[in-house]
Design an enzyme around this catalytic site. Structure first.
Site, PDB file in Angstrom:
ATOM      1  N   ARG A 107     -13.830  -0.706  -1.890  1.00  0.00           N
ATOM      2  CA  ARG A 107     -14.225  -1.422  -0.682  1.00  0.00           C
ATOM      3  C   ARG A 107     -13.010  -2.164  -0.133  1.00  0.00           C
ATOM      4  NH1 ARG A 107     -17.039  -7.042   0.259  1.00  0.00           N
ATOM      5  NH2 ARG A 107     -17.756  -6.797   2.403  1.00  0.00           N
ATOM      6  N   HIS A 151     -13.757  -8.703   8.255  1.00  0.00           N
ATOM      7  CA  HIS A 151     -13.721  -9.548   7.069  1.00  0.00           C
ATOM      8  C   HIS A 151     -13.011 -10.855   7.414  1.00  0.00           C
ATOM      9  CE1 HIS A 151     -14.165  -9.374   2.506  1.00  0.00           C
ATOM     10  NE2 HIS A 151     -13.601 -10.548   2.729  1.00  0.00           N
ATOM     11  N   GLU A 197     -20.136 -11.554   4.969  1.00  0.00           N
ATOM     12  CA  GLU A 197     -20.600 -12.936   4.821  1.00  0.00           C
ATOM     13  C   GLU A 197     -20.682 -13.724   6.133  1.00  0.00           C
ATOM     14  OE1 GLU A 197     -18.133 -14.871   1.935  1.00  0.00           O
ATOM     15  OE2 GLU A 197     -18.913 -13.692   0.267  1.00  0.00           O
ATOM     16  N   ASN A 339     -22.860 -10.246  -1.561  1.00  0.00           N
ATOM     17  CA  ASN A 339     -21.820 -10.836  -2.390  1.00  0.00           C
ATOM     18  C   ASN A 339     -22.485 -11.901  -3.238  1.00  0.00           C
ATOM     19  OD1 ASN A 339     -20.153  -9.212  -0.898  1.00  0.00           O
ATOM     20  ND2 ASN A 339     -19.104 -10.881   0.157  1.00  0.00           N
ATOM     21  N   TYR A 341     -22.050 -14.488  -6.857  1.00  0.00           N
ATOM     22  CA  TYR A 341     -21.205 -14.997  -7.926  1.00  0.00           C
ATOM     23  C   TYR A 341     -21.924 -15.921  -8.900  1.00  0.00           C
ATOM     24  CZ  TYR A 341     -17.143 -13.224  -5.356  1.00  0.00           C
ATOM     25  OH  TYR A 341     -16.233 -12.405  -4.722  1.00  0.00           O
ATOM     26  N   GLU A 414     -19.543  -7.675  -3.735  1.00  0.00           N
ATOM     27  CA  GLU A 414     -18.596  -8.579  -4.387  1.00  0.00           C
ATOM     28  C   GLU A 414     -19.296  -9.247  -5.545  1.00  0.00           C
ATOM     29  OE1 GLU A 414     -16.420 -11.606  -2.332  1.00  0.00           O
ATOM     30  OE2 GLU A 414     -15.961 -10.308  -0.630  1.00  0.00           O
TER      31      GLU A 414
END
Length: 527
Positions: A107, A151, A197, A339, A341, A414
Site C-alpha cells: 500500500r 494521504h 483517515e 487503520n 492501533y 494500517e
C-alpha cells in the site's frame, strides 16, 4: 424471530468489554498459520508518498502543505521529510526486499503535487514516470499495488488558492486528478483508496491545528493558529471530502471499473472503545464516541447521512446532504479500509443533546478517554506514541463493522507497533508479539463472520511519521537516517512476517496476555 437492533448489538459488545476488559476471555493458546486464512486474503505492508519518497523539490514536484508545515519548523523534532527513506531513488531495491520477504500487497500513495504540480492542468512527466515505474516493479515481482489517492499531502497551490478542503471547488479538482490516476495506472492497479483517515485529518487540521494547514480558533487549538474556526471547519472539511469521494467513485465505476476490474473504497481511523464503568453515562458516552469517531465517515457511505447523535449535537454547524448526494454516497464503495492501533476506555457525563451552542468537535462529542481503568479518565486526546497494544480491540472492531454496517469487505490498511527512534535493536520482539497478536485476532474475527480481506502492516520500513517525525520507528526494516545511503536492515519482525506469509511459521497467540497495558497517559489517534 428475535430482531436485534444496532443499539442492542452495541450494548452486547460493550457488555463483553466490561466483563472481560480489553483482551480475550479465554486463557488458551491459539495456534494458527497462513493457511488458516481465506485463499484470497492478502498480507502486505505500507508507506505513503510524503513519508517515504523524499526528493521533495526535484523533477518538477511542487510543495505540498506538509512541505510548508515542516519547513516552518512545526514538527516536535523540527524535522522534515525532504529526504526521509529516499524511496524516490531506492524504490527498486525496496520492491526487491518486499518480494524477498514474500509480501503479497504494498500500500502506497500518490503525491498529487508530484503528478500534477499545479494541482490542476499539466501532468508532470517525471512524476508520471516514477509512479509507472513503481507499479511496474511491483507487478514484475507479483505484488499487488494498493494505491491511496490522497494521504494528507494537499498541493500548496490548492490551499493557497481557495483553502483546500474547506471549499467545494476542491471536488472538481480532486476528481480531475484522480481521473488521471485511473487512466494512467488503472490497467495495473486493482485496489484504490480515495482518502486516508479523513476523520483524523479534519480534526487535526481544522479543529486543533496540529496538522497543516494549522487552522483553529481560540480556545480549541494546540498551536498558535492565526486563522480558522474550530466550531465549524472540521465538519465542512469532512463533508467536502465525502462529496469528493462520492464523485471519484462514481467516475471510476462509470468510466473505468468494468474494463479495469478494480475496487474502490474509503479509509477511516478506528480504535475500539469500551465504557470506563457500567454506568449509563459511560455507556452513552461510548456510543456517542463510536458515532463521532467512526460513524462520521462510515454512516454516510452505508446509510447516506451522518449519525443522528452528531446532527443533534452539532446542529446547523454540520452540513446537510441532498437526496442525490446521499444516494451517490451509498453507491460509492466496494470496501472499507481501516487503520487501527489500539483501544480506549470512554467516560462522559450526561449531556443535553438539544444544546447546539458553539462548540468544537471534541466538545460536541463530550467524552474523555483513558487507556487504563487504573486511572481516572482525563483530558481528551493527548499523544501516546506508541499506543498500548490490544489485539482483542481489532477483533471487536471488525465484528462491530460486520454487525452495524452490513458486513462490508474490509482491509486493515494500517496496523503496527512503534518503538523509540534510538531503539536500533534488530531483535524487535515487541513488534513480533504485536504482529502475532493482531493477526491472530483478525483470524478470530474472520471465523466469527467478518468479511476482512487483507492485512497491511505499518510500515514496511522506518519513515517520517506525521505525529512524531523521526522520534518513532514502525518499520519491519531499520533505516539508518544518519547514513548517506540510508542503509536498510531487516528486523526480527521482517523475518517473522516473511516466514508466516510463506507458511513456514505458525503464530502462537496467548489469549491471556492480550489485555490492554495500563498507562497514566491519555490516548490520541495514532496517525
Amino acid at each position: 424471530m428475535w430482531l436485534f437492533s444496532p443499539l442492542l448489538v452495541l450494548l452486547l459488545l460493550l457488555l463483553q468489554s466490561l466483563c472481560f476488559g480489553f483482551g480475550f476471555s479465554s486463557q488458551s493458546i491459539l495456534g494458527f498459520s497462513r493457511d488458516d486464512f481465506p485463499p484470497d486474503f492478502v498480507f502486505g505492508a505500507g508507506t505513503s508518498a510524503y513519508q517515504y519518497e523524499g526528493a521533495v523539490d526535484v523533477d518538477g514536484k511542487s510543495p505540498s502543505i506538509w512541505d510548508t508545515f515542516t519547513h516552518a519548523g512545526h514538527m516536535v523534532d523540527k524535522s522534515t521529510a525532504d529526504v526521509t527513506a529516499g524511496g524516490y531513488y531506492k524504490y527498486k531495491e525496496d520492491v526487491k526486499r518486499m518480494s524477498d520477504i514474500g509480501l503479497e500487497a504494498y500500500r502506497f500513495s500518490i503525491s498529487w503535487s508530484r503528478l500534477i504540480p499545479n494541482g490542476r492542468g499539466a501532468i508532470n512527466p517525471k512524476g508520471l514516470e516514477y509512479y509507472n515505474n513503481v507499479i511496474n516493479e511491483l507487478i514484475k515481482h507479483g505484488i499487488q499495488p494498493h494505491v491511496t489517492l490522497y494521504h494528507l499531502d494537499l498541493p500548496q497551490t490548492i490551499e493557497d488558492e481557495y483553502a483546500g478542503w474547506l471549499s467545494p471547488k476542491i471536488v472538481e479538482d480532486f476528481t480531475a486528478y484522480t481521473d488521471v490516476c485511473f487512466r494512467e495506472f488503472g490497467d495495473r492497479v486493482r485496489h484504490w483508496t480515495t482518502f486516508n483517515e479523513p476523520n483524523v485529518q479534519s480534526v487535526s487540521s481544522y479543529d486543533i491545528g496540529f496538522f497543516p494547514p494549522e487552522r483553529c480558533s481560540y480556545p480549541y487549538g494546540v498551536s498558535n493558529c492565526t486563522f480558522g474556526n474550530s466550531t465549524i471547519e472540521p465538519y465542512i472539511a469532512i463533508h467536502n471530502i465525502l462529496l469528493a469521494h462520492a464523485e471519484v467513485a462514481a467516475l471510476y465505476k462509470r468510466k473505468y471499473q468494468a474494463k479495469q476490474n478494480g475496487w474502490i473504497g474509503m479509509n477511516v481511523y478506528t480504535f475500539w472503545m469500551a465504557p470506563f464503568t457500567n454506568s449509563t453515562a459511560d455507556i452513552r458516552a461510548t456510543k456517542r464516541s463510536f458515532d463521532f469517531q467512526i460513524g462520521w465517515v462510515i454512516n454516510p457511505l452505508v446509510f447516506g447521512d451522518y449519525p443522528e447523535t452528531m446532527k443533534k449535537r452539532a446542529g446547523s454547524r454540520i452540513p446537510k446532504f441532498t437526496k442525490c448526494q446521499s444516494e451517490k454516497l451509498m453507491k460509492s464503495f466496494d470496501f472499507i479500509g481501516i487503520n487501527h492501533y489500539t483501544s480506549a476506555y470512554i467516560s462522559g457525563d450526561n449531556i443535553d443533546d438539544s444544546n447546539t451552542g458553539l462548540r468544537d468537535y471534541y466538545e460536541d462529542m463530550s467524552v474523555i478517554t483513558s487507556v487504563s481503568r487504573n486511572e481516572t479518565p482525563s483530558g481528551q486526546f493527548i499523544p501516546v506514541t506508541p499506543p498500548p497494544p490490544d489485539p482483542n480491540g481489532i477483533r471487536m472492531m471488525l465484528e462491530y463493522l460486520k454487525d452495524f454496517y452490513n458486513n462490508p469487505p474490509v482491509y486493515v490498511q494500517e496496523n503496527g507497533r512503534g518503538t523509540p527512534y534510538n531503539d536500533t535493536n534488530l531483535n524487535d520482539t515487541e513488534r513480533v508479539d504485536f504482529l502475532r497478536g493482531y493477526i491472530g485476532a483478525i483470524l478470530e474475527a474472520i471465523r466469527n463472520g467478518s468479511n476482512c480481506r487483507g492485512y497491511i502492516v505499518w510500515s514496511f520500513l522506518d519513515v517520517f511519521e506525521f505525529l512524531s517525525g523521526y522520534q518513532t520507528r514502525y518499520g519491519l526494516y531499520l533505516v539508518d537516517f544518519e547514513d548517506k545511503d540510508l542503509k536498510r536492515q531487516p528486523k526480527l519482525s521482517a523475518h517473522w512476517y516473511s516466514n508466516f506469509i510463506k507458511g513456514k511459521q505458525e503464530g502462537l497467540f496467548n489469549l491471556e496476555t492480550t489485555t490492554l497495558h495500563g498507562t497514566k497517559q491519555v490516548l490520541q489517534s495514532q496517525m
